[in-house]
Motif scaffolding. Structure first.
Motif, PDB file in Angstrom:
ATOM      1  N   LEU A  12      -4.218  -7.478  15.326  1.00 24.55           N
ATOM      2  CA  LEU A  12      -5.261  -8.504  15.442  1.00 24.55           C
ATOM      3  C   LEU A  12      -6.046  -8.631  14.142  1.00 24.55           C
ATOM      4  CD1 LEU A  12      -6.565  -7.740  19.042  1.00 24.55           C
ATOM      5  CD2 LEU A  12      -5.040  -9.594  18.331  1.00 24.55           C
ATOM      6  N   ASN A  13      -6.198  -7.513  13.441  1.00 25.85           N
ATOM      7  CA  ASN A  13      -6.914  -7.541  12.163  1.00 25.85           C
ATOM      8  C   ASN A  13      -6.214  -8.407  11.122  1.00 25.85           C
ATOM      9  OD1 ASN A  13      -9.193  -6.033  12.742  1.00 25.85           O
ATOM     10  ND2 ASN A  13      -8.225  -4.078  12.237  1.00 25.85           N
ATOM     11  N   ILE A  14      -4.889  -8.558  11.238  1.00 24.66           N
ATOM     12  CA  ILE A  14      -4.175  -9.418  10.304  1.00 24.66           C
ATOM     13  C   ILE A  14      -4.809 -10.802  10.276  1.00 24.66           C
ATOM     14  CG2 ILE A  14      -1.997 -10.633   9.862  1.00 24.66           C
ATOM     15  CD1 ILE A  14      -0.526  -8.183  10.956  1.00 24.66           C
ATOM     16  N   PHE A  15      -5.121 -11.343  11.456  1.00 32.29           N
ATOM     17  CA  PHE A  15      -5.683 -12.684  11.538  1.00 32.29           C
ATOM     18  C   PHE A  15      -7.125 -12.720  11.039  1.00 32.29           C
ATOM     19  CE2 PHE A  15      -2.358 -12.217  14.699  1.00 32.29           C
ATOM     20  CZ  PHE A  15      -1.546 -13.308  14.406  1.00 32.29           C
ATOM     21  N   ILE A  16      -7.862 -11.644  11.295  1.00 31.06           N
ATOM     22  CA  ILE A  16      -9.231 -11.551  10.773  1.00 31.06           C
ATOM     23  C   ILE A  16      -9.213 -11.495   9.253  1.00 31.06           C
ATOM     24  CG2 ILE A  16     -11.297 -10.096  10.689  1.00 31.06           C
ATOM     25  CD1 ILE A  16     -10.604  -9.203  13.567  1.00 31.06           C
ATOM     26  N   TYR A  17      -8.297 -10.689   8.705  1.00 29.50           N
ATOM     27  CA  TYR A  17      -8.189 -10.563   7.250  1.00 29.50           C
ATOM     28  C   TYR A  17      -7.779 -11.888   6.612  1.00 29.50           C
ATOM     29  CZ  TYR A  17      -8.282  -5.486   8.024  1.00 29.50           C
ATOM     30  OH  TYR A  17      -8.636  -4.207   8.388  1.00 29.50           O
ATOM     31  N   LEU A  18      -6.827 -12.573   7.233  1.00 24.71           N
ATOM     32  CA  LEU A  18      -6.386 -13.855   6.678  1.00 24.71           C
ATOM     33  C   LEU A  18      -7.508 -14.893   6.717  1.00 24.71           C
ATOM     34  CD1 LEU A  18      -2.761 -14.035   8.113  1.00 24.71           C
ATOM     35  CD2 LEU A  18      -3.411 -13.806   5.700  1.00 24.71           C
ATOM     36  N   PRO A  83       5.060  -3.478  -0.217  1.00 29.79           N
ATOM     37  CA  PRO A  83       4.483  -3.266   1.117  1.00 29.79           C
ATOM     38  C   PRO A  83       3.445  -2.155   1.189  1.00 29.79           C
ATOM     39  CG  PRO A  83       6.860  -3.521   1.269  1.00 29.79           C
ATOM     40  CD  PRO A  83       6.526  -3.440  -0.195  1.00 29.79           C
ATOM     41  N   ALA A  84       3.544  -1.157   0.308  1.00 29.70           N
ATOM     42  CA  ALA A  84       2.605  -0.035   0.350  1.00 29.70           C
ATOM     43  C   ALA A  84       1.296  -0.334  -0.377  1.00 29.70           C
ATOM     44  CB  ALA A  84       3.252   1.213  -0.242  1.00 29.70           C
ATOM     45  N   ALA A  85       1.253  -1.384  -1.192  1.00 30.86           N
ATOM     46  CA  ALA A  85       0.020  -1.724  -1.917  1.00 30.86           C
ATOM     47  C   ALA A  85      -1.092  -2.044  -0.920  1.00 30.86           C
ATOM     48  CB  ALA A  85       0.268  -2.906  -2.839  1.00 30.86           C
ATOM     49  N   LYS A  86      -2.328  -1.772  -1.310  1.00 34.67           N
ATOM     50  CA  LYS A  86      -3.460  -1.985  -0.407  1.00 34.67           C
ATOM     51  C   LYS A  86      -4.373  -3.072  -0.958  1.00 34.67           C
ATOM     52  CE  LYS A  86      -3.286   2.774   1.284  1.00 34.67           C
ATOM     53  NZ  LYS A  86      -3.992   4.075   1.390  1.00 34.67           N
ATOM     54  N   LEU A  87      -4.307  -4.240  -0.337  1.00 37.10           N
ATOM     55  CA  LEU A  87      -5.140  -5.373  -0.710  1.00 37.10           C
ATOM     56  C   LEU A  87      -6.182  -5.564   0.381  1.00 37.10           C
ATOM     57  CD1 LEU A  87      -2.539  -5.748  -2.435  1.00 37.10           C
ATOM     58  CD2 LEU A  87      -2.838  -8.211  -2.160  1.00 37.10           C
ATOM     59  N   GLU A  88      -7.448  -5.372   0.036  1.00 36.20           N
ATOM     60  CA  GLU A  88      -8.503  -5.553   1.027  1.00 36.20           C
ATOM     61  C   GLU A  88      -8.584  -7.016   1.454  1.00 36.20           C
ATOM     62  OE1 GLU A  88     -12.261  -4.030  -0.226  1.00 36.20           O
ATOM     63  OE2 GLU A  88     -11.530  -1.985  -0.502  1.00 36.20           O
ATOM     64  N   PRO A  89      -9.128  -7.274   2.623  1.00 32.54           N
ATOM     65  CA  PRO A  89      -9.284  -8.676   3.057  1.00 32.54           C
ATOM     66  C   PRO A  89     -10.277  -9.415   2.184  1.00 32.54           C
ATOM     67  CG  PRO A  89     -10.404  -7.171   4.559  1.00 32.54           C
ATOM     68  CD  PRO A  89      -9.599  -6.315   3.630  1.00 32.54           C
ATOM     69  N   GLY A  90     -10.057 -10.723   2.072  1.00 31.12           N
ATOM     70  CA  GLY A  90     -10.966 -11.543   1.281  1.00 31.12           C
ATOM     71  C   GLY A  90     -10.610 -11.566  -0.179  1.00 31.12           C
ATOM     72  N   ILE A  91      -9.326 -11.783  -0.498  1.00 32.34           N
ATOM     73  CA  ILE A  91      -8.926 -11.942  -1.895  1.00 32.34           C
ATOM     74  C   ILE A  91      -8.272 -13.311  -2.071  1.00 32.34           C
ATOM     75  CG2 ILE A  91      -8.536  -9.459  -2.130  1.00 32.34           C
ATOM     76  CD1 ILE A  91      -5.538 -10.155  -2.405  1.00 32.34           C
ATOM     77  N   VAL A  92      -8.193 -13.753  -3.322  1.00 34.18           N
ATOM     78  CA  VAL A  92      -7.574 -15.037  -3.644  1.00 34.18           C
ATOM     79  C   VAL A  92      -6.462 -14.801  -4.658  1.00 34.18           C
ATOM     80  CG1 VAL A  92      -7.911 -17.319  -4.674  1.00 34.18           C
ATOM     81  CG2 VAL A  92      -9.689 -16.336  -3.212  1.00 34.18           C
ATOM     82  N   ILE A  93      -5.281 -15.301  -4.346  1.00 35.31           N
ATOM     83  CA  ILE A  93      -4.178 -15.335  -5.298  1.00 35.31           C
ATOM     84  C   ILE A  93      -3.943 -16.804  -5.635  1.00 35.31           C
ATOM     85  CG2 ILE A  93      -1.731 -14.847  -5.666  1.00 35.31           C
ATOM     86  CD1 ILE A  93      -2.019 -12.478  -3.777  1.00 35.31           C
ATOM     87  N   ASP A  94      -4.188 -17.175  -6.874  1.00 36.70           N
ATOM     88  CA  ASP A  94      -4.091 -18.574  -7.288  1.00 36.70           C
ATOM     89  C   ASP A  94      -2.725 -18.807  -7.926  1.00 36.70           C
ATOM     90  OD1 ASP A  94      -4.601 -21.165  -7.892  1.00 36.70           O
ATOM     91  OD2 ASP A  94      -6.443 -20.795  -9.012  1.00 36.70           O
ATOM     92  N   HIS A  95      -1.967 -19.730  -7.406  1.00 32.46           N
ATOM     93  CA  HIS A  95      -0.595 -20.064  -7.827  1.00 32.46           C
ATOM     94  C   HIS A  95       0.403 -19.003  -7.370  1.00 32.46           C
ATOM     95  CE1 HIS A  95      -2.251 -23.369 -10.089  1.00 32.46           C
ATOM     96  NE2 HIS A  95      -2.995 -22.540 -10.801  1.00 32.46           N
ATOM     97  N   GLY A  96       0.174 -17.747  -7.736  1.00 35.64           N
ATOM     98  CA  GLY A  96       0.990 -16.668  -7.208  1.00 35.64           C
ATOM     99  C   GLY A  96       2.280 -16.382  -7.958  1.00 35.64           C
TER     100      GLY A  96
END
Length: 201
Positions: A12-18, A83-96
């Motif tokens: 459920l946190n996946i959706f909160i993080y997104l 997959p093991a990297a830890k990205l906290e919620p609330g980040i922006v990747i521009d273009h990517g």
């Protein structure tokens, strides 16, 4: 039983993080005006969705599914976030496009990452070998941050910089190798970088 409950809560946190990611897109990407527009048309956000999902499966050691989604994401979006990297919620990747984030890297909330950024290693070794990025950092296009180092909160990494040493909070850094250009840098000036320096984000 506890593992099952934690797995459900984390799912459920996946959706909160997104949703927190989406809120940051609206604040930090001038091209992102509506959440629905980001969800439908922003491929970097799509890659972030994939990451949130396959990181979840990695956390619960469902490795085949995690790595399969990771591979699909790399093919579709040209983003390589382990997959093991830890990205906290609330980040922006521009273009990517061209982003590489190593397995032991961490990224704090509020961070803005432009395309072709690498959070990589300096040495081939086991254990911690990738950087830790603090909160509200801006990482300019093509920057390389390498090794088991830290970048402090609210700092700005100028485009195409190569960061090899720890960076304190609230600094502006640039160059190859990167050096501190300004202490106590105010991010409100970020759109004036073009006028004040010879590098751009």
């Amino acid at each position: 039983m506890k593992i099952i409950i934690n797995a459900i809560l984390d799912f459920l946190n996946i959706f909160i993080y997104l949703n927190q990611d989406l809120n940051e897109y609206l604040k930090k990407d001038p091209a992102s005006k509506y959440k629905l527009g980001v969800i439908l048309f922003n491929t970097a956000f799509h890659g972030l969705i994939f990451y949130r999902i396959y990181h979840y499966f990695y956390k619960y050691k469902i490795y085949p599914l995690s790595y399969f989604l990771y591979m699909i994401s790399k093919i579709l979006y040209s983003m390589d976030i382990h997959p093991a990297a830890k990205l906290e919620p609330g980040i922006v990747i521009d273009h990517g496009l061209g982003i590489v984030i190593g397995s032991t890297a961490t990224v704090g909330k509020g961070t803005l990452i432009y395309h072709q950024v690498t959070l990589g290693a300096k040495h081939i070794k086991k254990g911690k070998r990738h950087p830790d990025i603090g909160e509200n950092v801006i990482i300019g296009t093509g920057s390389k941050i390498l090794g088991d180092i830290s970048v402090g909160a609210n700092s700005v990494i100028a485009a195409n910089s190569v960061v090899l040493e720890n960076i304190p909070s609230n600094c502006l850094v640039a160059g190859i190798p990167a050096t501190i250009k300004t202490f106590e840098y105010n991010q409100d000036k970020i759109y004036e970088i073009n006028h004040n320096f010879d590098f751009v984000i």
